[in-house]
Enzyme design. Structure first.
Site, PDB file in Angstrom:
ATOM      1  N   HIS A  28      37.267  31.382  44.533  1.00 30.41           N
ATOM      2  CA  HIS A  28      37.138  31.051  43.107  1.00 30.41           C
ATOM      3  C   HIS A  28      35.724  30.610  42.783  1.00 30.41           C
ATOM      4  O   HIS A  28      34.957  30.246  43.673  1.00 30.41           O
ATOM      5  CB  HIS A  28      38.127  29.957  42.676  1.00 30.41           C
ATOM      6  N   HIS A  83      30.727  24.961  41.421  1.00 27.87           N
ATOM      7  CA  HIS A  83      30.687  25.393  42.817  1.00 27.87           C
ATOM      8  C   HIS A  83      31.338  26.760  42.964  1.00 27.87           C
ATOM      9  O   HIS A  83      31.960  27.284  42.027  1.00 27.87           O
ATOM     10  CB  HIS A  83      31.339  24.364  43.759  1.00 27.87           C
ATOM     11  N   GLU A  90      31.978  25.595  48.590  1.00 25.41           N
ATOM     12  CA  GLU A  90      33.204  25.111  49.215  1.00 25.41           C
ATOM     13  C   GLU A  90      33.694  26.193  50.173  1.00 25.41           C
ATOM     14  O   GLU A  90      33.678  27.376  49.839  1.00 25.41           O
ATOM     15  CB  GLU A  90      34.279  24.863  48.136  1.00 25.41           C
TER      16      GLU A  90
END
Lengths: 134, 134
Positions: A7, A79, A130
């Protein structure tokens, strides 16, 4: 090592307005907001055919996106999350190459219930990355 | 309306170093750099299983990423590109909803040889959005 783009997270000051904009103006498939108190965010998932966007609004006093929004009051890309098969092997490879892992170096359970780590933006072109064990 | 996430573009001050970091540290599949003079960038494509990342380094004096790097010297996420089936229909829908399209309102031919438009970040949570006709 890195696999799918899981994502892209976009921090927003008003998640209801942002979700409505993605639904109505951009014609996307948008979830209802979910309050994730242990992560300090309210999240809306935007489902695209090949990946997803997560809208994040701060929740509570310790939200990880609150400071980002102080610097970027309109919001912005916060992010990017890449999947890995083995989060501990990924961490060890990164540390051996000199990259910095944020926090305690031990994976936490992220917003999708899977182990995650965050990498230092200074080591990755100013981008907060991430890693999520898929 | 919006379809696949076509790419996330990351502006970088040193594309050779950034490409090597994605190849070696993150273990990704990385292309050779391509100079796109008419777009004012040198680009490296990072192929992920479901989408791609584009690293952008300024090229020439009129680069669209030069000012971004002045504000963000380490680099950072510059824009996100969503695919649409019909760029003119997408534009008209956006304009009718009050969203601002950057530039002349006429699609340009983008870095992939397809018609593109950019949308005003102020109308989309501080995020620069590119629409590309798939």
């Amino acid at each position: 090592m890195i696999g799918r783009l899981n994502h892209v997270a976009i921090a927003v000051p008003d998640i209801a307005a942002a979700a409505e904009m993605y639904r109505k103006t951009l014609g996307a498939q948008v979830s209802a907001p979910e309050a994730l108190e242990e992560h300090g965010v309210t999240v809306v998932f935007i489902t695209l055919p090949n990946t997803k966007i997560e809208l994040l609004e701060p929740l509570g006093g310790e939200s990880p996106v609150a400071r980002f929004l102080e610097r970027n009051p309109d919001g912005g890309m916060h992010h990017i999350c890449y999947e890995v098969d083995d989060i501990l092997a990924a961490r060890d490879r990164l540390v051996n190459s000199g990259a910095r892992v944020l926090g305690s170096m031990e994976p936490r359970i992220g917003a999708h219930g899977k182990p995650v780590l965050f990498l230092h933006p200074k080591d990755f072109n100013g981008t907060l990355i991430e890693l999520e064990q898929a």
